[in-house]
Design an enzyme around this catalytic site. Structure first.
Site, mmCIF file in Angstrom:
data_model
loop_
_atom_site.group_PDB
_atom_site.id
_atom_site.type_symbol
_atom_site.label_atom_id
_atom_site.label_comp_id
_atom_site.label_asym_id
_atom_site.label_seq_id
_atom_site.Cartn_x
_atom_site.Cartn_y
_atom_site.Cartn_z
ATOM 1 N N GLU A 271 0.824 -1.204 0.000
ATOM 2 C CA GLU A 271 0.000 0.000 0.000
ATOM 3 C C GLU A 271 0.863 1.261 0.000
ATOM 4 O OE1 GLU A 271 -3.375 2.441 0.023
ATOM 5 O OE2 GLU A 271 -3.109 0.357 -0.536
ATOM 6 N N GLY B 26 19.735 2.318 0.384
ATOM 7 C CA GLY B 26 19.265 0.951 0.163
ATOM 8 C C GLY B 26 18.078 0.547 1.008
ATOM 9 N N ASN C 263 5.501 10.181 -10.803
ATOM 10 C CA ASN C 263 6.586 9.900 -9.865
ATOM 11 C C ASN C 263 7.741 9.165 -10.565
ATOM 12 O OD1 ASN C 263 8.174 9.384 -7.661
ATOM 13 N ND2 ASN C 263 6.493 8.639 -6.381
ATOM 14 N N TYR D 151 11.559 1.213 -9.285
ATOM 15 C CA TYR D 151 10.835 -0.057 -9.417
ATOM 16 C C TYR D 151 11.283 -0.833 -10.645
ATOM 17 C CZ TYR D 151 7.738 1.975 -5.891
ATOM 18 O OH TYR D 151 7.224 2.547 -4.750
#
Length: 166
Positions: free
Chosen positions: A91, A103, A132, A139
């Site tokens: 979430e 990290g 973003n 990611y």
């Protein structure tokens, strides 16, 4: 999950009672980062109940450094009807700006990946705001792929109430 030492004398661990204010502070900082600083309605009491009450439905991992929570990963379980297994929905992932680049974000997501593997879950999923770019790049660097054919849908407020009353 046992606590894990991270760089700069930080510790990654599962959230525990007593972490409520640190979790709420991180949630508020995330809301400000996402340009919604006044949107947080959550409270310490709500976090105590939802995370640590008799039947928790939401969980978190935290990075603690010098006695302060500086990073969070808030998550809950999902279920895939196709695979017949649970998954984890991330979430919120947040690391304080002054602590980024150490990290901690990767360690938090890796901890959730470990939870998935250890429990036999089939997936780890989350959403990211289109604007973003730093997070999207982060990611992609982890190997995450966008689910471009899927668009998140949401009912809230008046629309939710109207449908519920039918």
């Amino acid at each position: 999950m046992p606590p894990r030492l991270l760089p700069h004398d930080a510790v990654l661990r599962a959230a525990q009672p007593g972490d409520e204010q640190g979790l709420l502070d991180s949630i508020r900082h995330l809301a400000a980062y996402e340009r919604e600083p006044d949107a947080v309605e959550n409270t310490v009491e709500m976090i105590t109940d939802r995370f640590f009450g008799a039947a928790p439905k939401v969980f978190a991992h935290v990075v603690e450094r010098q006695g302060r929570i500086v990073g969070i990963a808030v998550w809950f379980l999902t279920y895939s009807t196709w695979t017949g297994t649970h998954g984890i929905w991330l979430e919120d992932l947040f690391v304080e700006e002054s602590e980024r680049g150490r990290g901690y974000g990767k360690a938090l997501i890796a901890a959730l990946a470990h939870e998935c593997r250890a429990r036999g879950y089939s997936r780890l999923e989350w959403t990211v705001l289109d604007w973003n770019a730093p997070s999207i790049a982060f990611y992609r660097g982890l190997g995450a792929i966008p689910m471009e054919e899927w668009t998140t849908q949401r009912l809230t407020g008046e629309a939710l109430a109207a449908l519920a009353s039918e």
